[in-house]
Design a protein around this motif. Structure first.
Motif, short mmCIF file in Angstrom:
data_model
loop_
_atom_site.label_atom_id
_atom_site.label_comp_id
_atom_site.label_asym_id
_atom_site.label_seq_id
_atom_site.Cartn_x
_atom_site.Cartn_y
_atom_site.Cartn_z
N ALA A 42 0.82 -1.21 0.00
CA ALA A 42 0.00 0.00 0.00
C ALA A 42 0.85 1.26 0.00
CB ALA A 42 -0.95 -0.01 1.20
N GLU A 43 1.97 1.26 0.70
CA GLU A 43 2.85 2.43 0.76
C GLU A 43 3.38 2.79 -0.63
OE1 GLU A 43 2.41 0.65 4.64
OE2 GLU A 43 3.12 -0.24 2.77
N LYS A 44 3.72 1.77 -1.40
CA LYS A 44 4.25 2.02 -2.75
C LYS A 44 3.14 2.53 -3.68
CE LYS A 44 7.24 0.23 -6.29
NZ LYS A 44 8.11 -0.84 -6.73
N VAL A 45 1.95 1.94 -3.60
CA VAL A 45 0.83 2.39 -4.41
C VAL A 45 0.49 3.84 -4.06
CG1 VAL A 45 -1.60 2.00 -5.00
CG2 VAL A 45 -0.08 0.03 -4.63
N HIS A 67 0.56 10.99 -12.86
CA HIS A 67 -0.87 11.01 -13.19
C HIS A 67 -1.16 10.85 -14.68
CE1 HIS A 67 -2.36 12.78 -9.12
NE2 HIS A 67 -1.45 11.85 -8.97
N SER A 68 -0.29 11.37 -15.54
CA SER A 68 -0.55 11.17 -16.97
C SER A 68 -0.40 9.70 -17.35
CB SER A 68 0.37 12.05 -17.82
OG SER A 68 1.71 11.69 -17.63
N ALA A 69 0.52 8.99 -16.70
CA ALA A 69 0.70 7.57 -16.98
C ALA A 69 -0.43 6.72 -16.38
CB ALA A 69 2.04 7.09 -16.45
N ILE A 70 -1.04 7.20 -15.31
CA ILE A 70 -2.16 6.49 -14.69
C ILE A 70 -3.44 6.67 -15.50
CG2 ILE A 70 -3.69 6.37 -12.67
CD1 ILE A 70 -1.24 7.25 -10.97
N ASP A 71 -3.64 7.86 -16.02
CA ASP A 71 -4.89 8.24 -16.69
C ASP A 71 -5.31 7.25 -17.78
OD1 ASP A 71 -7.06 9.89 -17.60
OD2 ASP A 71 -5.75 10.59 -19.21
N GLY A 72 -6.56 6.84 -17.73
CA GLY A 72 -7.09 5.89 -18.70
C GLY A 72 -7.72 6.54 -19.92
N THR A 73 -7.81 7.88 -19.96
CA THR A 73 -8.44 8.56 -21.09
C THR A 73 -7.44 9.14 -22.07
OG1 THR A 73 -8.51 10.70 -19.97
CG2 THR A 73 -10.45 9.27 -19.70
N GLY A 74 -6.23 9.43 -21.59
CA GLY A 74 -5.26 10.14 -22.42
C GLY A 74 -5.41 11.64 -22.34
N TRP A 75 -6.31 12.15 -21.53
CA TRP A 75 -6.53 13.59 -21.40
C TRP A 75 -5.44 14.26 -20.56
CZ3 TRP A 75 -12.36 13.36 -19.70
CH2 TRP A 75 -13.12 12.81 -20.74
N VAL A 76 -4.96 13.59 -19.51
CA VAL A 76 -3.95 14.18 -18.63
C VAL A 76 -2.62 14.18 -19.36
CG1 VAL A 76 -2.77 14.03 -16.40
CG2 VAL A 76 -5.19 13.37 -16.58
N GLN A 77 -2.02 15.35 -19.49
CA GLN A 77 -0.77 15.47 -20.24
C GLN A 77 0.45 15.46 -19.33
OE1 GLN A 77 -0.90 15.43 -23.83
NE2 GLN A 77 -2.84 14.68 -23.02
N GLU A 78 0.63 16.49 -18.52
CA GLU A 78 1.74 16.46 -17.57
C GLU A 78 1.48 17.38 -16.40
OE1 GLU A 78 5.57 18.88 -18.85
OE2 GLU A 78 4.86 17.63 -20.49
N THR A 111 -11.15 1.26 -14.89
CA THR A 111 -10.39 0.01 -14.87
C THR A 111 -9.05 0.17 -15.59
OG1 THR A 111 -11.62 -0.83 -16.77
CG2 THR A 111 -12.39 -1.50 -14.60
N ASP A 112 -9.03 0.93 -16.69
CA ASP A 112 -7.75 1.19 -17.36
C ASP A 112 -6.81 1.95 -16.44
OD1 ASP A 112 -8.66 -0.06 -19.66
OD2 ASP A 112 -9.01 1.81 -20.77
N SER A 113 -7.34 2.94 -15.73
CA SER A 113 -6.51 3.72 -14.80
C SER A 113 -5.93 2.84 -13.70
CB SER A 113 -7.33 4.87 -14.19
OG SER A 113 -7.68 5.80 -15.18
N LEU A 114 -6.74 1.95 -13.16
CA LEU A 114 -6.23 1.04 -12.12
C LEU A 114 -5.19 0.08 -12.68
CD1 LEU A 114 -9.46 0.30 -10.07
CD2 LEU A 114 -7.48 1.69 -9.37
N ASP A 115 -5.39 -0.39 -13.91
CA ASP A 115 -4.37 -1.25 -14.54
C ASP A 115 -3.05 -0.50 -14.70
OD1 ASP A 115 -6.12 -3.41 -14.76
OD2 ASP A 115 -6.64 -2.98 -16.86
N LEU A 157 2.60 0.80 -12.74
CA LEU A 157 3.55 1.75 -12.14
C LEU A 157 4.00 1.29 -10.76
CD1 LEU A 157 1.83 5.09 -13.17
CD2 LEU A 157 4.11 4.34 -13.88
N ALA A 158 3.07 0.85 -9.95
CA ALA A 158 3.40 0.43 -8.58
C ALA A 158 4.30 -0.80 -8.57
CB ALA A 158 2.12 0.16 -7.78
#
Length: 161
Positions: free
Chosen positions: A16-19, A29-40, A145-149, A154-155
């Motif tokens: 949990a600490e790493k997540v 956050h841009s790598a987590i985002d499942g929509t592709g909207w978050v840039q940097e 679900t894409d964001s969680l994947d 990353l974690a």
């Protein structure tokens, strides 16, 4: 549709600490985002306190400007169990305006190396004048679900930012 939030849950093979550390780092956050909207991340400092504001560059083809920026305000910070932020924008006069929706991640350790993560997107506080021109949720059902994947990758250190 009376439901005013959507949730998804995934068990991640990481402590949990790493997540939580991945979630508290706006540069991920841009790598987590499942929509592709978050840039940097405009503000790259780790999230460390309730009330902290961090801005993100965004892109959406249907946004009037295409490229735009959001201002997020941390509303919950309980390491390593929960993190949440409201999304809004700078009104141009130095004041921030929030639309009434928020993101929340709840983390439940399942042992030393496994964490159940629930991602919630909640729009229950969005006022009627915003609901007139924005549809909620503004993304398809796979986004959470894409964001969680992506968070899991990353974690576990399997995905580059």
């Amino acid at each position: 549709m009376n439901q005013e939030n959507v949730c998804a849950t995934l068990t991640i093979a990481a402590p949990a600490e790493k997540v939580f550390a991945v979630l508290a780092d706006p540069t991920t956050h841009s790598a987590i985002d499942g929509t592709g909207w978050v840039q940097e991340a405009v503000n790259q400092a780790p999230l460390t306190e309730v009330g902290q504001v961090f801005r993100m560059d965004m892109y959406h083809a249907n946004h009037p400007d295409g490229d735009y920026q959001v201002a997020n305000k941390v509303r919950v910070l309980d390491p390593p169990r929960a993190i949440s932020w409201l999304t809004g924008q700078d009104k141009g006069d130095g004041n921030l305006e929030f639309g009434g929706w928020f993101w929340r991640y709840d983390l439940a350790p399942l042992g030393a190396d496994e964490t159940e993560v629930t991602l919630t997107y909640d729009w229950s506080a969005v006022p009627p004048q915003i609901r007139e021109y924005l549809q909620f949720p503004p993304f398809g059902p796979r986004h959470l679900t894409d964001s969680l994947d992506h968070l899991a990758e990353l974690a576990r250190g399997l995905r580059n930012r």
